[in-house]
Design a protein around this motif. Structure first.
Motif, PDB file in Angstrom:
ATOM      1  N   GLN A   1      -5.814  11.647  -2.391  1.00 13.82           N
ATOM      2  CA  GLN A   1      -7.511  10.935  -2.997  1.00 13.82           C
ATOM      3  C   GLN A   1      -7.132   9.559  -3.136  1.00 13.82           C
ATOM      4  O   GLN A   1      -6.115   9.094  -3.935  1.00 13.82           O
ATOM      5  N   HIS A   2      -7.499   8.715  -2.233  1.00  9.76           N
ATOM      6  CA  HIS A   2      -6.727   7.339  -2.356  1.00  9.76           C
ATOM      7  C   HIS A   2      -8.396   6.410  -2.016  1.00  9.76           C
ATOM      8  O   HIS A   2      -8.657   6.928  -1.126  1.00  9.76           O
ATOM      9  N   ALA A   3      -8.621   5.608  -2.318  1.00 10.08           N
ATOM     10  CA  ALA A   3      -9.606   4.734  -2.496  1.00 10.08           C
ATOM     11  C   ALA A   3      -9.396   3.169  -1.922  1.00 10.08           C
ATOM     12  O   ALA A   3      -8.169   3.228  -3.034  1.00 10.08           O
ATOM     13  N   TYR A   4      -9.989   1.796  -1.451  1.00  9.32           N
ATOM     14  CA  TYR A   4      -9.769   1.070  -0.962  1.00  9.32           C
ATOM     15  C   TYR A   4     -10.496   0.159  -1.338  1.00  9.32           C
ATOM     16  O   TYR A   4     -11.770  -0.226  -1.691  1.00  9.32           O
ATOM     17  N   ARG A   5      -9.705  -1.007  -2.181  1.00 10.09           N
ATOM     18  CA  ARG A   5     -11.574  -1.931  -3.048  1.00 10.09           C
ATOM     19  C   ARG A   5     -11.477  -3.126  -1.959  1.00 10.09           C
ATOM     20  O   ARG A   5     -11.448  -2.651  -0.630  1.00 10.09           O
ATOM     21  N   SER A   6     -13.105  -3.567  -2.500  1.00 12.05           N
ATOM     22  CA  SER A   6     -13.901  -4.093  -1.602  1.00 12.05           C
ATOM     23  C   SER A   6     -13.246  -5.061  -1.163  1.00 12.05           C
ATOM     24  O   SER A   6     -12.522  -5.981  -2.000  1.00 12.05           O
TER      25      SER A   6
ATOM     26  N   ALA B   1     -10.808  -7.890  -3.981  1.00 12.81           N
ATOM     27  CA  ALA B   1      -9.453  -7.238  -3.047  1.00 12.81           C
ATOM     28  C   ALA B   1      -8.454  -8.153  -3.156  1.00 12.81           C
ATOM     29  O   ALA B   1      -7.614  -8.183  -3.593  1.00 12.81           O
TER      30      ALA B   1
ATOM     31  N   GLU C   1      -5.885   1.650  -6.483  1.00 11.84           N
ATOM     32  CA  GLU C   1      -6.725   1.400  -5.640  1.00 11.84           C
ATOM     33  C   GLU C   1      -5.913   0.353  -4.664  1.00 11.84           C
ATOM     34  O   GLU C   1      -5.718  -0.489  -4.518  1.00 11.84           O
TER      35      GLU C   1
ATOM     36  N   LYS D   1      -8.484  -9.224  -6.847  1.00  6.60           N
ATOM     37  CA  LYS D   1      -7.044  -8.105  -7.795  1.00  6.60           C
ATOM     38  C   LYS D   1      -6.131  -8.299  -6.937  1.00  6.60           C
ATOM     39  O   LYS D   1      -4.717  -8.064  -7.980  1.00  6.60           O
TER      40      LYS D   1
ATOM     41  N   ASN E   1       0.783  -1.062  -0.183  1.00 10.21           N
ATOM     42  CA  ASN E   1       0.144  -0.080  -0.023  1.00 10.21           C
ATOM     43  C   ASN E   1       1.043   0.980   0.029  1.00 10.21           C
ATOM     44  O   ASN E   1       1.023   2.401  -0.650  1.00 10.21           O
TER      45      ASN E   1
END
Length: 235
Positions: A171-176, A180, A144, A183, A133
């Motif tokens: 800005q940052h987004a996390y995977r579901s 996850a 993501e 991916k 990350n």
């Protein structure tokens, strides 16, 4: 993507993955040849051959050995409920989507997946996700991030990744949780080929990230991150 590949290549030179030092318990159900002596080579042999025993004996006992003995997660006790959770996770792998209940145990269950099919699945370890990350955030911001399981490493606890990223203002987004793990495995397979060559297995990159997280990544965070607090004293 090219930037993170370049960084990982540099890290692979600075930190030889062959120094990977995870010890295999004496209770290992697979006989490892005596001439294989280094912890790195022993783990590679285990990765490449343990799955053959799943076709022969008590699979559930081996699954628990992967989690409890090799993985060091002794708190995951064998019982009917946990047996069912493991089998449910294995079925979900084929569907390429995990339920929240399965993902909550991804640190444990991904060990099973990685030994079952080492060319397809990678261990989703807290240390590995922490390192990945941080590198994605800095060098591949379009990708993501991955939900980080709770870890036990004292060095990583000092710097909570989510807090650091929130304070950055970027800005940052996390995977579901549903996708996850899938991916993550796809990304690790692709990056491992770029870093270690066409015939490499994704666990090589996992080993590298696991090793560098407590020292290199933490040091990089210390060098990059600073918090300035302006105090205005009113009299």
């Amino acid at each position: 993507m090219q930037k993170i590949i370049s960084v990982l290549k540099e890290l692979s030179v600075q930190h030889d993955v062959k120094n990977y030092n995870w010890q295999i318990p004496e209770s290992c159900p697979l006989a490892i040849p005596d001439h294989i002596t280094s912890n790195f080579d022993r783990n590679i042999y285990l990765k490449e051959n343990l799955h053959t025993m799943l076709k022969q004996g008590d699979c559930m006992s081996i699954y628990y050995w992967m989690i409890q003995e090799w993985g060091g997660i002794a708190s995951f006790k064998r019982n009917d409920i946990n047996d069912a959770k493991i089998l449910k996770f294995i079925k979900e792998l084929d569907k390429k989507s995990l339920t929240k209940i399965s993902f909550e145990r991804i640190s444990s269950f991904s060990k099973v997946a990685s030994f079952m099919k080492p060319a397809e699945y990678v261990i989703y370890d807290s240390r590995v996700i922490y390192a990945l990350n941080w590198l994605l955030f800095n060098y591949a911001p379009a990708i993501e991030l991955f939900p980080q399981p709770q870890g036990r490493n004292s060095e990583l606890v000092k710097y909570d990744m989510q807090t650091i990223l929130r304070l950055s203002g970027k800005q940052h987004a996390y995977r579901s949780h549903k996708k996850a793990y899938q991916k993550y495995c796809e990304l690790m397979k692709g990056l491992s080929v770029e870093v270690y060559g066409q015939d490499s297995q994704p666990y090589l990159l996992e080993m590298l990230l696991f090793d560098i997280a407590p020292q290199h990544i933490v040091k990089d965070i210390e060098n990059r991150v600073s918090l300035k607090i302006d105090l205005e004293l009113k009299t």
